[in-house]
Design an enzyme around this catalytic site. Structure first.
Site, PDB file in Angstrom:
ATOM      1  N   ALA A   1       0.813  -1.218   0.000  1.00  0.00           N
ATOM      2  CA  ALA A   1       0.000   0.000   0.000  1.00  0.00           C
ATOM      3  C   ALA A   1       0.847   1.269   0.000  1.00  0.00           C
ATOM      4  CB  ALA A   1      -0.952  -0.010   1.201  1.00  0.00           C
TER       5      ALA A   1
ATOM      6  N   THR B   1      -3.215   9.721  -0.990  1.00  0.00           N
ATOM      7  CA  THR B   1      -1.905  10.072  -0.427  1.00  0.00           C
ATOM      8  C   THR B   1      -0.790   9.119  -0.853  1.00  0.00           C
ATOM      9  OG1 THR B   1      -2.326   8.748   1.563  1.00  0.00           O
ATOM     10  CG2 THR B   1      -2.993  11.056   1.619  1.00  0.00           C
ATOM     11  N   LYS B   2      -1.113   8.056  -1.571  1.00  0.00           N
ATOM     12  CA  LYS B   2      -0.112   7.044  -1.906  1.00  0.00           C
ATOM     13  C   LYS B   2       0.822   7.497  -3.033  1.00  0.00           C
ATOM     14  CE  LYS B   2      -2.090   4.291   1.050  1.00  0.00           C
ATOM     15  NZ  LYS B   2      -1.556   4.232   2.429  1.00  0.00           N
ATOM     16  N   VAL B   3       1.913   6.743  -3.211  1.00  0.00           N
ATOM     17  CA  VAL B   3       2.870   7.053  -4.273  1.00  0.00           C
ATOM     18  C   VAL B   3       2.144   7.097  -5.626  1.00  0.00           C
ATOM     19  CG1 VAL B   3       4.938   6.252  -5.496  1.00  0.00           C
ATOM     20  CG2 VAL B   3       4.800   6.052  -3.002  1.00  0.00           C
TER      21      VAL B   3
ATOM     22  N   TYR C   1      -5.288   5.036  -2.508  1.00  0.00           N
ATOM     23  CA  TYR C   1      -5.761   6.178  -1.709  1.00  0.00           C
ATOM     24  C   TYR C   1      -4.970   7.415  -2.138  1.00  0.00           C
ATOM     25  CZ  TYR C   1      -7.322   8.621   2.520  1.00  0.00           C
ATOM     26  OH  TYR C   1      -7.894   9.509   3.393  1.00  0.00           O
TER      27      TYR C   1
END
Length: 374
Positions: free
Chosen positions: A166, A192-194, A190
């Site tokens: 994640a 905010t992820k890479v 989501y």
């Protein structure tokens, strides 16, 4: 301190700049999707699955509704259920353990390595029992786990391995992209992820044809054909609008990862010689810095100083999962997983994102170092 940076707020994450760079292409993709009238499991999702599998280096990628579902569906498809034990880390987001309970199994928490914050293979070995069915290593903050040792343990004891990727899209371990090392890889999109979308989304990767077919059934109510069901499944499907933006972002992901690594390198350089313990770099791979997490003395006071200076931070994680109220029945006690518990008192995640202005990095470092000295 430079006057130009003294009062400048620093956000923990700035998604708006990246959105502006994608806005024209993404809105065009939404208009095209609307005109076509295909919104669920359509051509964007199918194309994204193929592109994602190619990037990770696996045969199959199955798009699902979110990262939590990707873990749950992986465990289901690998036959983990009631009476089984699954070894995982207590130093992670709740979903890594929650999904083990969701399939009816019991999470077994083991300690972490002090430098990478990932699963300690020696602790994994010590907790294997006749009931152990799987291991869920979490590539935490963007640092790949010790997958060589973990896969050796799994092979020896005939255990399934679900990689929780994640926070680590694009990280490498021994030349392979995470998600291509275990039986399955689980990804969250989501925001905010890479690799993040503009809502919720997830993906499962696997080289197993059987697991691929099973998850494709499970994500669509256990259906083998329209209105014909062979098992209880769920509704877990990525929509076309999210697939469209993820396809655009995947094309640029190498630049985004390089941008994160550049910010991290600048932080690490500026903290050299200070009491700040900077993130360890993998010996056999790459770190993608979904979060830049340091260990510092007087963490709470330092965090408050940063907050007072309008600098965003995150405390990941304030309490190990093994000591949380929901897992009281598992009877872990304070001191049972000391490396994790110590990390919970010292870790602080600082702002990091592609294109973060140099003056923001400078301001974070100035305020943090002054707070430690103070």
């Amino acid at each position: 301190m430079h006057a130009v940076t003294r009062a400048q707020p620093v956000p923990f994450l700035d998604l708006s700049t990246q959105y502006k760079s994608l806005e024209t292409e993404w809105l065009a993709a939404i208009r095209e999707t609307g005109a076509r009238g295909s919104f669920i499991l359509g051509p964007h999702t199918q194309a994204f699955e193929k592109e994602f599998a190619e990037y990770v280096g696996v045969k199959h990628a199955i798009a699902v509704a979110n990262g939590t579902d990707s873990l749950y569906l992986s465990l289901r498809a690998l036959g983990v259920g009631k009476g089984d034990e699954v070894i995982t880390t207590p130093f992670t987001f709740f979903a890594s353990a929650e999904t083990i309970d969701m399939v009816g199994a019991t999470p077994v928490f083991v300690d972490i390595l002090p430098d990478s914050f990932c699963l300690d293979p020696a602790s994994v070995r010590a907790k294997i029992t006749a009931k152990t069915k799987a291991i869920v290593p979490v590539h935490i903050f963007g640092h790949p786990s010790e997958m060589g040792e973990i896969m050796e343990i799994a092979k020896k004891h005939k255990l399934a391995v679900v990689e929780d990727c994640a926070q680590s899209f694009g990280a490498l371990h021994n030349g392979k992209v995470v998600g291509a090392l275990g039986d399955t890889g689980s990804f969250s999109f989501y925001p905010t992820k890479v690799l993040g979308c503009y809502g919720d989304g997830g993906m499962v990767t696997t080289n197993s044809d059987a697991v691929n077919e099973h998850i494709r059934r499970l994500r669509n109510h256990g259906a083998v054909k329209p209105f014909l069901h062979t098992e209880i499944g769920m509704n877990s499907r990525l929509d076309e609008v999210q697939a469209a933006v993820l396809r655009l972002k995947l094309k640029r992901i190498k630049d985004d990862i390089a941008g994160r690594q550049k910010v991290a390198a600048e932080y690490t350089k500026r903290f050299a010689g200070s009491p700040v313990k900077t993130p360890a770099l993998p010996k056999h791979g790459t770190h993608v810095f979904n979060l830049y997490t340091v260990r510092i003395p007087k963490r709470d006071a330092v965090r408050q100083a940063l907050t007072d200076a309008q600098i965003g931070t995150s405390q990941c994680y304030p309490q190990g999962l093994h000591l949380q109220e929901v897992y009281k029945h598992l009877n872990y006690k304070p001191g049972s997983l000391p490396v994790c518990e110590h990390a919970c008192t010292e870790t602080l995640s600082l702002p990091v994102y592609p294109g973060m202005p140099p003056e923001h990095i400078e301001r974070v470092c100035e305020v943090l170092l002054a707070a430690i000295k103070g």
